[in-house]
Motif scaffolding. Sequence first.
Motif: not given
Lengths: 244, 335
Positions: A84, A88, A115-116, A126, A129, A133, A192, A199, B209, B211-213, B215-221, B225, B228, B286-287
């Motif tokens: 990262f 990132p 995965r969804r 995972r 997956y 990725m 993202s 919010q 940094a 946050w973007y780690s 918030a990444s939908y592909e990474y997040r498990s 968020t 915020s 981040m899974g």
Amino acid sequence: MAKNKPEKPATPKPRAASPPGEWPLPFWLRLTASVALAWHLAAVFLPPLSLQPKSSQLAVVTAQSQFLRWYTDPLYLNGGYSFFSPDPPLGGRLIRYVVYGESGEPIVEGEFPNRRSTSYATQWPRLWYHRHMMLVDQSADLQFYPPDDMSPTGLQRASRRNHELALRCYARHLLRKHHGQRAELKLISHRSLEPEEVQAGLEPTDPSLYRTEFTVVESAEQLGEPLLPTQDETPPLLPMRTAG
Amino acid sequence: MYQSAKQYIQHAWTGWNNFWFTPSDPALVSLLRILVGGMLFYTHLIWSNGLYDFFHPTLGWSGEMLPYTQQGRMGFSYFNYISSDALRWAVHLFNMVVFFCLTIGLCSRTMAVLAWVSALSYAARVTPGAFFGLDKANCMMITYLMLSPCGARYSIDRLWRLHRGAAAEAAGSVMATVATRLIQLHLCVIYLFGGLGKCQGDMWWNGGAVWYSIASYEYRSLDMTWLSNKVSLGPVQFDLLYVVDLLTHGTVFLELFYCVLVWNRWLRPWVVASAVGMHLFIGAAMGMWTFGLIMIFANLAFVGPAPIRRVCDPLARRVKLALVGEKSPAAKATA
């Protein structure tokens, strides 16, 4: 002279060395092992130094030369640890594909990583997956075609051309796997959410966050031709850098 | 001047020898054998889903690009020479047996070498293409464990030796020390360059940094968020994004200074605990559980054999009594 000050300076006491026998190995073996260990530690340290987001010519020339690579490549040491880094990504990427049959009907559709979404087959667990990725992420790292010029536009053009080549390779695999006539792959970027958007209640899968970067189409007739250009057409080969 | 220099060199040489060549209890490397063996087993079990897709030498996802992507690389993967699906499966199943035997400690030294060759072959074939930090950490750990007497404790090998009447206490080993030190130093290099790379970015400075780690939908498990939000602390509204900033700065400082602070015995527990926390967060949010766990296993190299034995020996003793009994005359209070 000030009070309470000693008349003679204190003599530093020598530190006792460890008694012999605490190291079972003989001297010559320890010396040999020490040289080997120093070499190995240099081989551990230099490659990531050369694969930083910014690195010096000295680091690159030293670590990526055959002088070191004969040792670091086979031991899988020739990689960076810039996870990262430098920043990132601002979003993720995915590939959506459709493979068409002889009569033009879709015979298989898919997406990876996934995965969804219940629309497509998911990759589970995972780690499986994550491997998909990485297929998408690392498709952008191919540097087969050199840039025509070093301007931002030239670099962008080369990057796009190389990325399309990687996706063509994936498309050809899907064609063979599913015995299709035509495969269409879309590279989709997925931004993202910013904190303000969270919010505001915006969902992470909102369609506005997805953007198709480009589409690659490959047909079964093209499978007879090699993916990579022939010897005469081969551009100057650039070494792949596996930084992260 | 000459005497000072001579004394300096003697002390440095003594310190070097104490650091590398003092024998240590193989309990740590034995525990790592179980953990790393299990991780190797799981990592490669997952590859069963796509042996053709990822490992065919000329086809699959990246086989046609192999002549370019592997050009100039001096690594080796036997998968580059296996075109037959049947042979590829046979090799893969053999490797699964190897990883399993390594985990349980059956013919540990031999299995460690075979596991090392295999792990490198799998990793080399998917690099570049589908590799990530897990492969680097796996290869690092098995390389060093291979050098050590990783079957000396908590293994079938040890039970067999006890059954044959061996001494209950496993001997201290220089190679256990060498392997442990190599893991420790390699870990320091990983964190140092991880931190240095982050220093070259903007987001690791402005706090964004993490946050973007997350918030990444592909990474997040795990959906993080909610960081915020603003929360009320009495009369004050506290912005949880400050926590994101803190995690961002904390990550950089931990990685940059790990290589220095971890060697201080008073700070070591805090540094290792922070690293474990960071990797648990990476796994949960981040899974990347596999990567997080292998890095936590590597951090165990700074724990030392004594605490390992305090935790593992009671269980090992029960297993030994159940399987071997009290056959070993010296096997009283140790496993």
